[in-house]
Scaffold this active site. Structure first.
Site, PDB file in Angstrom:
ATOM      1  N   CYS A  37     -54.288  50.176  81.539  1.00 29.50           N
ATOM      2  CA  CYS A  37     -55.046  51.301  81.187  1.00 29.50           C
ATOM      3  C   CYS A  37     -56.245  50.169  80.260  1.00 29.50           C
ATOM      4  O   CYS A  37     -55.067  49.708  79.272  1.00 29.50           O
ATOM      5  CB  CYS A  37     -55.078  52.256  80.294  1.00 29.50           C
ATOM      6  N   HIS A  55     -57.131  50.644  76.925  1.00 26.98           N
ATOM      7  CA  HIS A  55     -56.523  51.403  75.531  1.00 26.98           C
ATOM      8  C   HIS A  55     -55.783  50.846  75.685  1.00 26.98           C
ATOM      9  O   HIS A  55     -55.571  50.515  74.224  1.00 26.98           O
ATOM     10  CB  HIS A  55     -57.062  52.631  75.769  1.00 26.98           C
ATOM     11  N   GLU A  77     -58.462  56.548  70.143  1.00 27.25           N
ATOM     12  CA  GLU A  77     -59.698  56.642  69.842  1.00 27.25           C
ATOM     13  C   GLU A  77     -59.019  56.604  68.813  1.00 27.25           C
ATOM     14  O   GLU A  77     -59.685  56.995  67.569  1.00 27.25           O
ATOM     15  CB  GLU A  77     -59.570  57.545  70.769  1.00 27.25           C
ATOM     16  N   ASP A 133     -66.817  51.179  79.858  1.00 21.19           N
ATOM     17  CA  ASP A 133     -65.600  51.843  79.972  1.00 21.19           C
ATOM     18  C   ASP A 133     -65.789  53.151  79.329  1.00 21.19           C
ATOM     19  O   ASP A 133     -67.248  53.721  79.400  1.00 21.19           O
ATOM     20  CB  ASP A 133     -64.665  51.342  78.775  1.00 21.19           C
ATOM     21  N   SER A 134     -64.973  54.411  79.680  1.00 16.72           N
ATOM     22  CA  SER A 134     -64.618  55.626  78.653  1.00 16.72           C
ATOM     23  C   SER A 134     -65.017  55.644  77.729  1.00 16.72           C
ATOM     24  O   SER A 134     -65.150  56.445  77.276  1.00 16.72           O
ATOM     25  CB  SER A 134     -64.418  56.375  80.050  1.00 16.72           C
ATOM     26  N   CYS A 136     -63.093  49.687  83.082  1.00 18.24           N
ATOM     27  CA  CYS A 136     -62.025  51.121  82.755  1.00 18.24           C
ATOM     28  C   CYS A 136     -60.902  50.504  84.161  1.00 18.24           C
ATOM     29  O   CYS A 136     -61.708  50.991  84.943  1.00 18.24           O
ATOM     30  CB  CYS A 136     -62.882  51.544  82.675  1.00 18.24           C
TER      31      CYS A 136
HETATM   32  N1  DGL Z   1     -59.928  53.464  79.175  1.00 21.91           N
HETATM   33  C1  DGL Z   1     -59.726  53.988  80.441  1.00 21.91           C
HETATM   34  C2  DGL Z   1     -58.494  53.800  81.477  1.00 21.91           C
HETATM   35  O1  DGL Z   1     -58.648  52.325  81.612  1.00 21.91           O
HETATM   36  C3  DGL Z   1     -58.854  55.086  80.273  1.00 21.91           C
HETATM   37  C4  DGL Z   1     -59.770  56.558  79.611  1.00 21.91           C
HETATM   38  C5  DGL Z   1     -59.520  57.165  79.358  1.00 21.91           C
HETATM   39  O2  DGL Z   1     -59.268  58.242  80.697  1.00 21.91           O
HETATM   40  O3  DGL Z   1     -61.460  57.221  80.029  1.00 21.91           O
HETATM   41  O4  DGL Z   1     -58.213  53.558  82.268  1.00 21.91           O
END
Ligand code: DGL
Length: 261
Positions: free
Chosen positions: A180, A182, A148, A6-7, A69
């Site tokens: 997302c 997150h 985060e 993931d990012s 992600c």
């Molecule tokens: N976890 C990322 C997603 O599912 C979002 C975080 C980011 O923008 O890097 O899109």
């Protein structure tokens, strides 16, 4: 090994689901915390980062890749599939399939980063299954930094969530996709603000189910995966805050190793 990236640390919601359903398999996670967020970057940059993330996981022994992600899944899945000759899973298709199965009225809401929402991929995939479906989307760029930071239960987070969900609520959606990785960490607030009757679809659970089914029917791949129940977590920038949030997500003591990519 199963490689998951993931990012940042939001993709740990996918690791959490994998530990529940596929806990016996060895896993390696990479979170690109030094370059997060991806959601506000261009598709070209996201694709380039995603290939570097995948290279890292493969160099550590990953034999299948899970893109944990939505942003990468929506703009870079094809580049990754074209470049690597191993099974690659993304989070969008499983979430869409689950959402369509769960919905009664086919009135969908989708929330995600700007990159994911601007890609239009959820609407496209939902309409491929049901052309009459109504899909309403909202980009929620403030939610990733709140997660985060570990602001899962704060009043300010609830106010921002309410504001983002209002346009979807007035459309009377019956199913809301958390587009997302997150967002499952804000699940309680989101459910409260969108209303108890709306079904919430979590792409983390959906992709885990997909990989599980795949391994049950592709024994030649399943055989290649080591199973000592080990999970290694790498990030490109280690800070105390990332450690704290990672522990809050996985609900146990974790060690984050630094990866130079
Ligand atoms: N976890 C990322 C997603 O599912 C979002 C975080 C980011 O923008 O890097 O899109």
């Amino acid at each position: 090994m199963i490689g998951i990236f993931d990012s940042g640390i939001g993709g740990l919601t996918v690791v959490r689901e994998f530990l529940k359903q596929l806990g016996g398999y060895d896993m390696i996670y990479f979170g690109d915390t030094a370059r997060t967020p991806y959601g506000s970057k261009s598709p070209e940059t996201v694709a380039a980062y995603a290939c570097q993330d995948t290279d890292f996981l493969i160099s550590k022994g990953a034999r299948i890749i899970v893109i944990a992600c939505n942003t990468v899944s929506s703009v870079a899945t094809e580049s990754i599939k074209a470049k690597y000759n191993i099974p690659v899973f993304e989070v969008i298709t499983p979430a869409v399939e689950l959402a369509v199965r769960m919905s009664n009225k086919y009135r969908f809401g989708v929330i995600g980063t700007r990159a994911t929402i601007n890609s239009g991929i959820y609407e496209y995939k939902i309409k491929q299954i049901n052309a009459d479906a109504k899909v309403y989307s909202a980009a929620c760029p403030l939610l990733v930094p709140l997660v985060e930071e570990g602001w899962f239960k704060k009043r300010e987070t609830a106010m921002i969530v309410k504001q983002y969900l209002q346009p979807l609520k007035v459309r009377q959606i019956d199913t809301l996709i958390l587009g997302c990785t997150h967002y499952p960490l804000l699940n309680n607030i989101i459910q409260r603000k969108i209303g108890q009757r709306v079904k919430i679809i979590d792409s983390s659970a959906a992709v885990t189910e997909k990989v599980k089914n795949y391994l049950e029917t592709h024994l030649e791949i399943d055989k290649m995966l080591s199973r000592r129940g080990q999970t290694k977590l790498f990030v490109s920038d280690v800070t105390d805050q990332f450690k704290k949030t990672a522990m809050a997500v996985l609900k146990k003591k974790v060690s984050l190793e630094h990866a130079k990519i």
